[in-house]
Design an enzyme around this catalytic site. Structure first.
Site, short mmCIF file in Angstrom:
data_model
loop_
_atom_site.label_atom_id
_atom_site.label_comp_id
_atom_site.label_asym_id
_atom_site.label_seq_id
_atom_site.Cartn_x
_atom_site.Cartn_y
_atom_site.Cartn_z
N LYS A 1 13.74 -89.45 76.02
CA LYS A 1 13.53 -88.55 77.27
C LYS A 1 12.13 -88.58 77.80
O LYS A 1 11.36 -89.00 77.26
CB LYS A 1 14.03 -86.99 76.93
CG LYS A 1 15.61 -87.09 76.50
CD LYS A 1 16.00 -85.67 76.48
CE LYS A 1 17.54 -85.86 76.39
NZ LYS A 1 18.44 -84.74 75.96
N ARG B 1 20.32 -87.04 67.74
CA ARG B 1 21.23 -87.76 68.72
C ARG B 1 20.29 -88.83 69.07
O ARG B 1 19.06 -88.37 69.89
CB ARG B 1 21.82 -86.75 69.61
CG ARG B 1 22.60 -87.77 70.66
CD ARG B 1 23.18 -86.89 71.94
NE ARG B 1 23.87 -87.52 72.70
CZ ARG B 1 23.46 -88.12 73.72
NH1 ARG B 1 22.24 -88.21 74.03
NH2 ARG B 1 24.21 -88.79 74.60
N1 PMM Z 1 21.30 -85.56 76.40
C1 PMM Z 1 21.71 -86.54 77.29
C2 PMM Z 1 23.06 -86.67 77.08
N2 PMM Z 1 23.96 -85.88 76.11
N3 PMM Z 1 24.21 -84.47 74.67
C3 PMM Z 1 23.57 -83.35 73.72
N4 PMM Z 1 24.38 -82.92 72.73
N5 PMM Z 1 22.37 -83.00 73.85
C4 PMM Z 1 21.39 -83.70 74.89
O1 PMM Z 1 20.38 -83.52 74.84
C5 PMM Z 1 22.07 -84.79 75.68
C6 PMM Z 1 23.22 -85.11 75.51
C7 PMM Z 1 20.98 -87.17 77.98
O2 PMM Z 1 21.33 -88.52 78.50
P1 PMM Z 1 21.50 -89.83 77.29
O3 PMM Z 1 22.78 -89.85 76.78
O4 PMM Z 1 20.75 -91.00 78.05
O5 PMM Z 1 20.30 -89.25 76.12
#
Ligand code: PMM
Length: 283
Positions: free
Chosen positions: A216, A257
């Site tokens: 991020k 994640r």
């Molecule tokens: N961040 C992104 C996408 N999905 N899901 C959850 N549960 N938490 C997050 O912080 C989150 C997410 C941002 O984009 P990315 O898929 O490129 O990391």
């Protein structure tokens, strides 16, 4: 139905964005075969779950419609499920979540925590699948305007608590709920660090917590060069991702994640072998 809470923790969720425009891996896995191969590889690297998303949520991203979102994710989910990979669907749309579950997804990861689509809680309750409720204040186009807090930890905790109450009222079982502070979603770097320091306050809600710092932009700012240029995404924020993920696990997070699974799995193995106590037990 898969009991995610029973997975040997801490759980590493591998990110698979089947989108042309995600901020750090956009475009790489838009091709179906490449996406499936990457999902299988992340499982081999130790991902307990692979999180498949078809809509970019990066700040300012334009929305795609539900048909396009489904067209991107469903074939990939079908193939990963057939290969025995546990898949979560990263969507804010109930129709996409329902189709993804029919295609073999075993959990819903909803960055809006149920706010974007009033039908989502009903789908999740009816299907009986685990649901990640992330803290969210609005869609990508306007979310950075909403990054205004008096006390970020108290407000995120209270807003997440309301999301949980709404989910329970809609019939979602308590043992299917996972919470997520939503780093970067209506949060600036200082907010993200403050939440990281106080995960215990969120864990005191009594639910497993997913922590998602991977690549991020606040990590890009942390690692900026001498001229202030942020460190680009791609692979160049992965060591910082690993470090923040281990801090979260040590603080009691249920899972993390991440884009680059193997290094995170390795680092968690080191943390486990060290016998260092968790600052707080996972709910
Ligand atoms: N961040 C992104 C996408 N999905 N899901 C959850 N549960 N938490 C997050 O912080 C989150 C997410 C941002 O984009 P990315 O898929 O490129 O990391």
């Amino acid at each position: 139905m898969t009991d995610l809470h029973a997975l040997q923790g801490p759980v590493v969720m591998g990110i698979l964005n089947v989108t042309p425009d995600s901020f750090s891996d956009g475009g790489r896995y838009a091709d179906r075969d490449a996406a499936v191969a990457h999902g299988v590889a992340m499982r081999a690297d130790g991902a307990a779950l692979v999180d498949v998303g078809g809509e970019s949520t990066r700040p300012g991203a334009a929305r795609v419609d539900a048909e396009e979102e489904s067209r991107r994710v469903l074939p990939v989910i079908r193939e990963l499920a057939a290969a025995g990979v546990l898949v979560s669907i990263d969507t804010t749309r109930a129709s996409v979540a329902a189709a993804a579950i029919a295609a073999g997804a075993v959990a819903v990861n909803d960055v809006s925590g149920g706010l974007a689509d009033p039908e989502m809680a009903k789908v999740v309750a009816a299907e009986g699948v685990p649901w990640v409720l992330m803290h969210w204040r609005g869609h990508s186009q306007r979310m950075q305007q909403l990054a205004v807090y008096g006390d970020v930890v108290a407000e995120v905790r209270a807003e997440l608590s309301r999301r949980v109450d709404d989910a329970l009222a809609a019939g979602v079982a308590a043992d299917k709920i996972i919470i997520d502070p939503g780093l970067g979603f209506a949060k600036d770097a200082a907010h993200n660090w403050e939440l990281t320091r106080h995960l215990g306050a969120l864990l005191s809600l009594g639910f497993p917590l997913l922590f998602a710092s991977s690549r991020k932009s606040y990590l890009g700012s942390l690692l900026a060069g001498p001229d202030g240029t942020p460190r680009p995404a791609g692979g160049q924020r992965d060591a910082a991702t690993v470090a923040t993920s281990v801090l979260a696990v040590a603080a009691g997070a249920w899972g993390v994640r991440v884009h680059q699974v193997r290094d995170t799995v390795d680092a968690i193995a080191v943390w486990k072998a060290s016998g260092a106590p968790r600052l707080r037990e996972t709910a």
